[in-house]
Design a protein around this motif. Sequence first.
Motif, short mmCIF file in Angstrom:
data_model
loop_
_atom_site.label_atom_id
_atom_site.label_comp_id
_atom_site.label_asym_id
_atom_site.label_seq_id
_atom_site.Cartn_x
_atom_site.Cartn_y
_atom_site.Cartn_z
N LEU A 21 0.78 -1.42 -0.05
CA LEU A 21 0.07 0.02 0.14
C LEU A 21 0.78 1.02 0.36
O LEU A 21 2.02 1.31 0.58
N ARG A 22 0.97 2.64 -0.65
CA ARG A 22 1.48 3.18 -1.17
C ARG A 22 0.82 4.67 -0.91
O ARG A 22 -0.32 5.36 -1.46
N GLY A 23 0.68 5.36 0.61
CA GLY A 23 0.11 7.38 0.37
C GLY A 23 0.92 7.86 0.58
O GLY A 23 1.96 7.77 1.71
N GLY A 31 3.29 9.22 13.58
CA GLY A 31 3.03 10.31 13.30
C GLY A 31 2.38 10.02 11.35
O GLY A 31 2.84 9.69 10.93
N LEU A 32 1.70 11.30 11.25
CA LEU A 32 1.51 11.01 9.37
C LEU A 32 2.52 11.12 8.16
O LEU A 32 3.75 12.34 8.83
N VAL A 37 3.63 0.75 2.98
CA VAL A 37 3.44 -0.69 4.11
C VAL A 37 3.58 -1.73 3.34
O VAL A 37 2.18 -2.00 2.20
N ALA A 38 4.58 -2.91 3.06
CA ALA A 38 4.11 -4.26 2.45
C ALA A 38 3.58 -4.63 3.81
O ALA A 38 4.25 -5.35 5.08
N ALA A 48 8.80 1.50 4.49
CA ALA A 48 9.39 2.06 3.71
C ALA A 48 8.60 3.84 3.49
O ALA A 48 7.78 3.94 3.20
N ALA A 49 9.85 4.76 3.23
CA ALA A 49 9.33 5.68 2.59
C ALA A 49 8.37 5.85 1.26
O ALA A 49 8.90 5.29 0.68
N LEU A 50 8.28 6.71 1.29
CA LEU A 50 6.97 6.42 -0.33
C LEU A 50 8.54 6.53 -1.35
O LEU A 50 9.11 7.79 -0.80
N GLY A 51 8.15 6.19 -2.73
CA GLY A 51 9.28 5.59 -3.65
C GLY A 51 9.89 4.95 -3.34
O GLY A 51 11.18 4.33 -3.91
#
Length: 457
Positions: A21-23, A31-32, A37-38, A48-51
């Motif tokens: 899932l990526r967002g 926090g946000l 998320v695997a 992990a960080a997005l990207g």
Amino acid sequence: MTTPAPARTAPGPGPGHDLVLRGERVLLPGGLAPAEVAVAGGVIAQVAALGAGLPGRRTIDLAPDEVLLPGLVDSHVHVNEPGRTHWEGFASATRAAAAGGVTTIVDMPLNSVPPTTDVAALEVKQERARAAAFVDVGFWGGAVPGSTARLRALHEAGVFGFKCFLIDSGVPEFGHLEPEELERDLRELAALDALMIVHAEDPRVVAGAPHPHGPRYADFLASRPAGAEAAAIATVIEAARRTGARAHILHLSDAGALPLIAAARAEGVRLTVETCPHYLTLAAEQIPDGATAFKCCPPIRDEGNRDRLWQGLAEGTIDIVVTDHSPSTADLKALDTGDFGEAWGGVASLQLGLAAVWSEARRRGVPLDDVVRWMSAGPAALLGLERKGAIAVGRHADLAVFAPEAEFVVDPTRLHHKNPITPYAGRRLNGVVRSTLLRGRAITDVPHGTLLRRGEA
């Protein structure tokens, strides 16, 4: 509102995790943050960080207006099955939970028949829930007069603790404890390090108040005075102090009891406290006469009291927010007469709890992080569910895709609650749950919830 469906899903880049899932907005323990998320085998395997480009056989990309939340944990739900399944049931309750972003519930030992006061009754409930649950389900045991000798066996059978009333419960098969019985049971539970959760209203104070009758909400409110809560909480504190047991105050509505609670905790009494969405979002001044959908015990109090409950949450004196989903049929709510003296006391809100609390929190400038902590991480900690309540490696992939800025108007006929009765009818709320996943699988039309035992989940 409808049963959550999967968000936009696409084939993944090949071998890798079951799901990624990526967002831009993922609510992590810190926090946000933009994140990926695997999920593998129903568990969060990597964050992990997005990207980062985590590989997954399936991917879900959140829309710009969506936030990925840990699934909520609602430790106060009356499912009522068996015996009063026409009030609610495991299928309808857990579908409603999923539609509201709740991925774990713990069922109260009443108002089912038989109540969960022995192992045989627990096994009946477990059998009913096993094939019907759309979310994970745990169970509370009951402490009633004469049940002390049965508490240990229920504890060993995996209940998460024991509920008692200090006042008439409203159903004859679940009697209330006198103060000496409460202390005796707390001594037994202290030896097990088990939790007692208490409906704390003092029957002597209530007996001295005006009898509720008729359609005036003010008359009903006067019949359950704040002093009844304060007196009963003082009884619980004294018994917990003497026994060293863990005690939890259910559905706190009287903010006047907060200094008493804070003082007890400061001296080391093992006490936790919850409140509910209806106490945080509704107020006596807004309740029309005859509107018995608002009746609950203890009652919804005035606006100033509501403000002080929010302050109690901010200061940490109140630990968690759970629904106390207590539904009934329309006839028991006396909707035709509007008589508060005759109506069943209980608020149905399992599907609406997150949206209701978030709507009020947003109005007050309270961040979503706090709301989710009170409704997910906090209840998980109370229950000892170490793999629930957070988006973190090793936790169950219980997740909700939430659009916090989206709005909807509550239509009771579109809720999954078995009976379309709620005080939120017609109310405009913020926050739409667009998809819910349990252990990485979208909750749709096939139940795949797991029955939980204390210490094993």
